[in-house]
Each structure stands twice: as C-alpha cells, then as structure tokens.
Design a protein around this motif. Structure first.
Motif: not given
Length: 366
Positions: A97-102, A106-111, A113-115, A176-177
């Motif tokens: 699970f990483n930024m590509n997954t998030f 969810w359409g998020v683009c920053t760590p 937002q994902a957090k 978160y990368t």
C-alpha cells in the motif's frame, strides 16, 4: 553398506547449505528426498524455456550481506524487484500500500491527504484490536481492508477475518511514497537460470536418493550415518506422540498460454472473496523472458491433511505450545539436528533458512 558422516533428510535450502559446509570439511553426505527431485520448494521446472517455480513464487530478498554474498557465489542474480499488483473485481491496485494505491483508491495526490483519509477510517477501532479485522482496519483503514486485505486473507486462512487472531497481521506495509517495491531489504533478485543452479551446487558431491521415505526406514538409514540432519515435520519424527501440528497447504494449477504476455507482471493477487485462487503467477517475468508463449500458475490455499505438502505452519498459541513439547524432545535427541521450516515449525523466508543453516554449520564445523 556405505557409511556416511551425515544423513540429510530433505533436500531444501537448509539441508543444502549444511551439505555445502560439510563437503568443504571433507565429510560424506547421503541426501534422502521424498519427492522425485531435489530442491524442496525452490525447485524449478523448465517449461517452454521458462523456469517455472513449481511450488509458488520464490523471490530472493535479504538485508544480510553475508547471505547475499553466499548465494551470489553460487549463481548470478538478476535485478528482479517484487512489485505485485492486486486485482479487486477488475480494479488494479499497486502493492504494497503506497501513494499509487491511495491515489487510485481515493484520488488523493499528497501523502498528507492519504494519511488524513486513513486516520479518519481507522478511528472506528478503539482499544486493543480483538481480531484480525480490527487490527487491519486500525493499520490501513476500512476501504483498503475491505478491498485489498479481507478477501485475500480469508482465502489464505479459510476463515472469516473476525475469527482470526489480531497478531497474524502485526503490521501491514504502508508507504507514503510512490514506491512499488514490496520488500524493504537491501538486496533482491532471482538467480539467472532458476534456483536449480543453486541447488545443484549446494548438493554437489553428495549421494542422493529420491522417492524415499526416511521415517519408513528410519532404523536402516540411521545405521548408515553418524549424524542425521532432519528437515521434515518435527511431529512426524516423533510419531505424533503429542498430536498433530496444523499447517496450511496450497494447490497449484499451471497452464501454458499461447500468448507472449498474459498479465504484464509476475504476481497478481486476487483480493475478492469470490475468486477461488489467491494469485496468478506468470513465471517468465521473474527473468524478463521474451519467449513466444507463457506459463501461468493459479494458487489455491487449502486446509492441510496428511499426505499433502505442509507449506505454512499455523503459528497460533495452541500450535506453538504443542511445538514446544516436540522441541523439548528434539533437544534430547542425540545425533540429530532439526532444522528448516518444518523441523523448527517456523515460517522462514529463504534468506533466514540459509542464515539458520549457516549458523548451525559454523557451530558444528567451526
């Protein structure tokens, strides 16, 4: 009748590494293997010029430099990096699970937002997680749990996540990368030419008998050697005197496809509950193959019964307590070394098996 310094029961990595050290000390070894080939679960079959991992995907990774240098002295490794993909009802997600997954979820683009999304979703679990479901949600939130953890885990263990203990998922990798490398280890790769290259070198100079059952002829084989290195199931060695340890097993279904590239990656996990298999392996991608055809393997988890291959020890409290009783018997067994995944009732990655065997061999041979 020929007499040996060591009788090696099983021919996986633990026995192989021990044999390699023994041969270097001028010792004689007889290898006994139940299957019709050596190599244990890392054995590869050549199909259509592709090295097929017959017993599931084996991706070598380690942070132990000594182990890495040892395996590289036996074979050259390629630069394969494990980057599996998860298929949830046709939606594709990157693992771990990483930024590509998030971003996809969810359409998020920053760590940040994902957090925030994960924090919001895991707030529903309060106090100590009571089961695997609560543990997973507390780590990754409900959306990721529902789509990418729940179905896969229930297929793997054959039980509802609410019936599984929380400790099975102590941690889930969350990054978160934008990094799709599954492992955090320093070194990673696949031996060029497949694992048989390594196995053949580890057992070079040993006498080998395949298709034989040591326990059925124990007295005869024990009389043929000074020491036994036993890598089979520890409870079977002692005639299941305290009862049987539990395992999970696997069933593999392989086929050759008349296409060059089936799924674009070596491993796709099927994370919905309805698909009966947990993953599809496309073997050519382990070695960046360009063969005109391809070989895929579907992997089905099954409950283990005697006669089946025991793949995963069920390390719950009941089984651990039972194993401890067998381990006490093993400690008092003269002239027998118990090692490896089955001999120690422990889920080992390949590098850890090699490390364990090296330590034992160095203790024995100095």
């Amino acid at each position: 009748m020929k007499h040996y310094d060591y009788i090696l029961v099983g021919s996986g990595l633990y026995a192989g590494v021990f044999a390699w050290y023994a041969k270097r000390r001028g010792k004689t070894c007889l290898v006994l293997e139940r299957r019709d080939h050596i190599g244990g679960n890392v054995y590869c079959e050549d199909v259509e010029g592709i090295h097929v991992h017959k017993y599931g995907a084996h991706i070598f990774h380690t942070s132990n430099k000594k182990v890495w240098e040892f395996v590289n002295s036996l074979a050259e490794f390629n630069r394969y990096t494990n980057s599996p993909v998860a298929n949830y009802k046709g939606e594709m997600y990157n693992m771990p699970f990483n930024m590509n997954t998030f971003s996809k979820m969810w359409g998020v683009c920053t760590p940040a937002q994902a957090k925030a999304r994960i924090d919001e979703q895991r707030s529903g679990v309060t106090g100590e997680p009571k089961n695997l479901e609560e543990q997973a949600i507390s780590l990754v939130g409900r959306d990721i749990y529902e789509k990418l953890v729940k179905g896969y885990t229930e297929k793997q263990w054959g039980r509802d996540c609410r019936e599984l203990p929380a400790f099975i998922i102590k941690r889930l990798p969350v990054r978160y990368t934008y990094d799709n490398n599954y492992f955090n280890d320093l070194y990673q790769g696949i031996p060029i030419g497949g694992y048989n290259v390594i196995i053949d070198k580890l057992f070079a100079g040993c006498d080998i008998e395949t298709g034989v059952d040591y326990l059925e002829n124990k007295a005869r084989y024990d009389a043929m050697g000074d020491m036994v290195v036993y890598t089979g199931t520890i409870d079977a060695y002692f005639g299941y005197c305290f009862g049987k340890l539990e395992y999970r097993s696997l069933r593999f279904e392989s086929e050759v496809l008349d296409e060059e590239n089936h799924q674009g990656v070596a491993v796709v996990n099927y994370t919905d509950r309805e698909t009966p298999y947990t993953r599809i392996i496309e073997h050519k991608h382990f070695e960046f193959g360009t063969q005109p055809r391809t070989v895929i393997t579907r992997e089905y988890p099954v409950s283990w019964e005697e006669g089946m291959e025991p793949y995963y020890p069920v390390n719950d409290e009941t089984n651990q307590a039972l194993y401890q009783r067998y381990a006490e018997l093993a400690a008092n067994e003269e002239n027998v070394i118990f090692g490896g995944r089955l001999g120690e009732y422990k889920y080992y990655d390949m590098d850890k098996v090699i490390e364990s065997a090296m330590k034992k061999a160095e203790a024995v041979f100095g």
